[in-house]
Write an enzyme that holds these catalytic residues in place. Structure first.
Site, PDB file in Angstrom:
ATOM      1  N   GLU A   1       0.863  -4.746 -17.783  1.00  0.00           N
ATOM      2  CA  GLU A   1      -0.674  -4.356 -17.859  1.00  0.00           C
ATOM      3  C   GLU A   1      -1.146  -3.824 -19.272  1.00  0.00           C
ATOM      4  O   GLU A   1      -2.103  -3.983 -19.736  1.00  0.00           O
ATOM      5  CB  GLU A   1      -1.041  -3.872 -16.540  1.00  0.00           C
TER       6      GLU A   1
ATOM      7  N   ASP B   1       5.277  -3.916 -14.068  1.00  0.00           N
ATOM      8  CA  ASP B   1       3.977  -4.361 -14.012  1.00  0.00           C
ATOM      9  C   ASP B   1       3.077  -3.438 -14.769  1.00  0.00           C
ATOM     10  O   ASP B   1       2.249  -4.022 -15.322  1.00  0.00           O
ATOM     11  CB  ASP B   1       3.799  -4.466 -12.446  1.00  0.00           C
TER      12      ASP B   1
ATOM     13  N   HIS C   1       2.343  -3.914  -4.386  1.00  0.00           N
ATOM     14  CA  HIS C   1       2.259  -3.346  -5.623  1.00  0.00           C
ATOM     15  C   HIS C   1       3.268  -1.866  -5.413  1.00  0.00           C
ATOM     16  O   HIS C   1       2.848  -1.444  -4.232  1.00  0.00           O
ATOM     17  CB  HIS C   1       1.131  -2.823  -6.374  1.00  0.00           C
TER      18      HIS C   1
END
Length: 339
Positions: free
Chosen positions: A198, A194, A111
């Protein structure tokens, strides 16, 4: 409009750049255990860094690894893959990784959070790459075991050796990504999309929608068990249809009554005001506000985090769900491990 992303498969992502190399997986948690085992079963030499006496350390031993210290793993590795939680990475990096991250090595992350927001700044003489499977670690592992794979995002932030992209493709292949598709991207795009997904849809948005729906029904006098089935249990049935064939296939599969309700009611729930707030969330991700606040929360002992978590853990939808799931033996119901 953005250009279509190219999907990379099979032989276009050879694993050979990792031949004769040692890959160190730092942390044997959700992503770590999957990357370690999948790479090993793809023929790559893998070592693991984790405390032996922890639950994850014991699991690594059970899986045939001999966990070592972070320092020793970094010294021995050509590719160092950092899979520790985002909030602890900067401290571990400064103390145990960067002193041994010598010229020509590769630092890999799953990530882009810390590299993108510069809470980790690697030396200029190492490669810095990312491989981010689009799924949780247990799925990365289970799909690989079944002969498939989870699609992966892959990118290069720093190419000191000229081989960074080849290494990223090899890593993505080794965890199963080349079976389902590897997408070339950037640290910025991976990290920001991302975090947005989320917060706004997958976790934050869905959790809030579930709780609000459950509360609306129970406050109107309907039994909590019925509210749970309508607002939680059946979410999986709808998501599975979307996963298999998109919104169109989901609508094809449900009743006309449900489809009509979907088409006319959804926009009343997700309004222009909701989308304005989504754009505000995205701006806070892009300008680093979210990252800064999360780092401050961690530095302060995660007090607000724990308070909010406990409140949700004791929400009636969770209390009801735990009771009902125990009755549904076929579910193999899960509970997070106790600290």
């Amino acid at each position: 409009m953005a250009e279509p992303l190219k999907m990379i498969y099979g032989n276009d992502a050879p694993i050979s750049p990792l031949n004769g190399k040692t890959v160190a997986i730092l942390g044997y948690g959700s992503q770590g255990h999957a990357h370690a085992q999948n790479l090993r079963e793809s023929g790559v030499k893998v070592i693991v860094a984790n405390r032996k006496d922890s639950a994850n350390g014991k699991l690594a031993i059970e899986h045939g690894f001999d966990p070592m210290s972070v320092e020793d793993a970094v010294k021995a590795a050509d590719l160092v893959i950092l899979t520790l939680p985002d909030e602890v990475q900067p401290e571990v990096y400064e103390k145990s990784i960067v002193p041994h991250l010598t010229k020509g090595k590769t630092l890999g992350v799953t990530h882009g959070f810390n590299v993108h927001f510069k809470t980790i700044v690697p030396p200029k003489d190492v490669d810095v790459i990312l491989v981010a499977p689009k799924g949780p670690g247990h799925l990365v592992r289970s799909e690989f075991v079944k002969g498939g794979g989870v699609p992966c995002l892959a990118c290069v932030d720093q190419d000191a050796t000229g081989n960074a992209w080849a290494t990223a493709l090899a890593w993505a292949n080794g965890v199963g990504g080349a079976r389902s598709g590897i997408i070339k991207t950037t640290f910025k795009d991976e990290c920001e999309t991302d975090l947005f997904g989320e917060q706004v849809v997958l976790c934050g948005g869905l959790s809030a929608l579930i709780k609000a729906g459950f509360e609306t029904l129970t406050e109107a006098g309907y039994p909590p068990e019925m509210a749970y089935f309508e607002c939680v249990h059946e979410v999986k049935l709808i998501v599975d249809l979307i996963y298999a064939g998109g919104l169109d296939y989901m609508r094809y599969s449900i009743s006309n009554t449900a489809e009509w309700g979907d088409l006319i009611t959804g926009p009343r729930i997700i309004t222009d005001e909701t989308k304005k707030e989504m754009k505000k969330v995205l701006t806070e991700i892009q300008d680093g506000t979210f990252a800064k606040n999360f780092r401050a929360e961690y530095a302060g002992g995660m007090k607000t985090f724990k308070k909010l978590y406990e409140a949700d853990n004791n929400h009636p939808v969770e209390v009801t769900g735990r009771k009902l799931r125990k009755m549904m033996t076929w579910l193999n119901a899960k509970e997070p491990p106790k600290a």
